[in-house]
Write an enzyme that holds these catalytic residues in place. Sequence first.
Site, PDB file in Angstrom:
ATOM      1  N   CYS A 179     -16.112   2.825   1.332  1.00  0.00           N
ATOM      2  CA  CYS A 179     -14.990   1.983   1.297  1.00  0.00           C
ATOM      3  C   CYS A 179     -14.458   2.044   2.786  1.00  0.00           C
ATOM      4  O   CYS A 179     -13.634   0.975   3.479  1.00  0.00           O
ATOM      5  CB  CYS A 179     -13.844   2.121   0.475  1.00  0.00           C
ATOM      6  SG  CYS A 179     -13.588   4.200   0.475  1.00  0.00           S
ATOM      7  N   ARG A 220     -13.632  -7.417   3.053  1.00  0.00           N
ATOM      8  CA  ARG A 220     -12.260  -7.215   2.585  1.00  0.00           C
ATOM      9  C   ARG A 220     -11.306  -8.402   3.099  1.00  0.00           C
ATOM     10  O   ARG A 220     -10.486  -8.880   2.333  1.00  0.00           O
ATOM     11  CB  ARG A 220     -11.660  -5.996   3.416  1.00  0.00           C
ATOM     12  CG  ARG A 220     -12.389  -4.580   3.087  1.00  0.00           C
ATOM     13  CD  ARG A 220     -12.243  -4.373   1.722  1.00  0.00           C
ATOM     14  NE  ARG A 220     -10.639  -4.301   1.123  1.00  0.00           N
ATOM     15  CZ  ARG A 220      -9.764  -3.374   1.550  1.00  0.00           C
ATOM     16  NH1 ARG A 220      -9.840  -2.488   2.396  1.00  0.00           N
ATOM     17  NH2 ARG A 220      -8.539  -3.655   1.069  1.00  0.00           N
ATOM     18  N   ARG A 239       0.727  -1.227   0.052  1.00  0.00           N
ATOM     19  CA  ARG A 239       0.036  -0.142   0.064  1.00  0.00           C
ATOM     20  C   ARG A 239       0.897   1.263  -0.033  1.00  0.00           C
ATOM     21  O   ARG A 239       1.498   1.326   1.077  1.00  0.00           O
ATOM     22  CB  ARG A 239      -0.883  -0.024   1.188  1.00  0.00           C
ATOM     23  CG  ARG A 239      -1.397   1.411   1.275  1.00  0.00           C
ATOM     24  CD  ARG A 239      -2.477   1.447   2.516  1.00  0.00           C
ATOM     25  NE  ARG A 239      -3.679   1.109   2.152  1.00  0.00           N
ATOM     26  CZ  ARG A 239      -4.873   1.109   2.664  1.00  0.00           C
ATOM     27  NH1 ARG A 239      -4.870   1.888   3.627  1.00  0.00           N
ATOM     28  NH2 ARG A 239      -5.928   0.606   2.129  1.00  0.00           N
ATOM     29  N   HIS A 261      -7.385   0.472  -6.394  1.00  0.00           N
ATOM     30  CA  HIS A 261      -7.867  -0.326  -4.904  1.00  0.00           C
ATOM     31  C   HIS A 261      -8.478  -1.415  -5.436  1.00  0.00           C
ATOM     32  O   HIS A 261      -9.724  -1.597  -4.937  1.00  0.00           O
ATOM     33  CB  HIS A 261      -8.555   0.506  -4.009  1.00  0.00           C
ATOM     34  CG  HIS A 261      -8.422   0.369  -2.701  1.00  0.00           C
ATOM     35  ND1 HIS A 261      -7.618  -0.706  -2.062  1.00  0.00           N
ATOM     36  CD2 HIS A 261      -9.081   0.578  -1.329  1.00  0.00           C
ATOM     37  CE1 HIS A 261      -7.770  -0.770  -0.748  1.00  0.00           C
ATOM     38  NE2 HIS A 261      -8.594  -0.003  -0.593  1.00  0.00           N
TER      39      HIS A 261
END
Length: 330
Positions: free
Chosen positions: A270, A314, A104, A131
Amino acid sequence: MNLKNRHFLTLKDYSKEEIRYLLDLAHQLKADKKAGKIGQHLLGKNVCLIFEKTSTRTRCSFEVAALDEGGHATFLSNSQMGKKESIEDTAKVLGRMYDGIEFRGFKQETVEALAKYSGVPVWNGLTDVDHPTQTLADFLTIEEHLDKPLEDIKFVFTGDIRNNVCYGLMYGAVKMGMHFVCLGPKSLHIDPEVLAYCKEEAKKSGGTIEVTDNVDEAVKDADVIYTDIWVSMGEDESLYKPRVEMLSPYKVTQEMMNKTGKDSTLFMHCLPSFHDFETTVAKTKHDEGIDIREVEDEVFRSKNSVVFDEAENRMHTIKAVMVATLGKDA
Ligand SMILES: NCCC[C@H](N)C(=O)O
Ligand SMILES: NC(=O)OP(=O)(O)O
């Protein structure tokens, strides 16, 4: 389907069938976990998690997913990469020790360089322009809540339509044949290359991509209304004021939700979100007279909001990505 040793840098690199496979695997792994079945797909595997930016969901998802499947994760937030040591050298070193690497950070080029030089699967945990693991989690969530295939979904992203989350969702949506609407001011220009790519892919999949500043037309019949914060990590703090002026008409309100004409429209985000003034950032800006809330608290907490399902998903989808690219017998 064999995705072994593949990188996961962007959904642009994946076909509709491969995305379908990852979603099916995530549904299965989630069901297994809920049934108390312990996985062993990553037994003996070590994964390295490089974070140049902060995270709650992504970091914890990679760690829990790796441990759930018998693997081990190292969280690396203070490496010398790009400062005292080149990305190439760092990639070569980590590739000698680890079976997979998550990144990331600021630049898509960095995750691409790690993939080029490490010799092991590399997974994108968010960059400036993408993403992809977020997109998988969001599609899994839609499938859990709406009783129709992804290709019948009208998906509206409202607000900062040229950010990483929106682009990542667009790439996934056009692969799956969805109807995707970017709702935001004319002054925010989506990268023409991104738009051209998405239009081309939509043609192939039977999906559509539309960019508009007309709220009423955009949200009519929407199955999903999605938003994100208005200033992303790494962007300048001074942008809050102009962004609030520019994006306030595109804030998700109950009035906007009502305009879809459907009771079933999902609200998605998100996270993290500034839906109230409970954070120091939102509070400080509020004291300066700037209201950075991108969604009304009422909508965020409503029955149509599935934001915490997305957050949980996720983990299940990141697990699917690691198991598919690195694991045994998936
Ligand atoms: N946690 C996801 C955050 C997404 C946001 N656009 C950012 O880049 O900060
Ligand atoms: N949605 C998301 O990427 O969350 P984190 O920033 O907490 O990882």
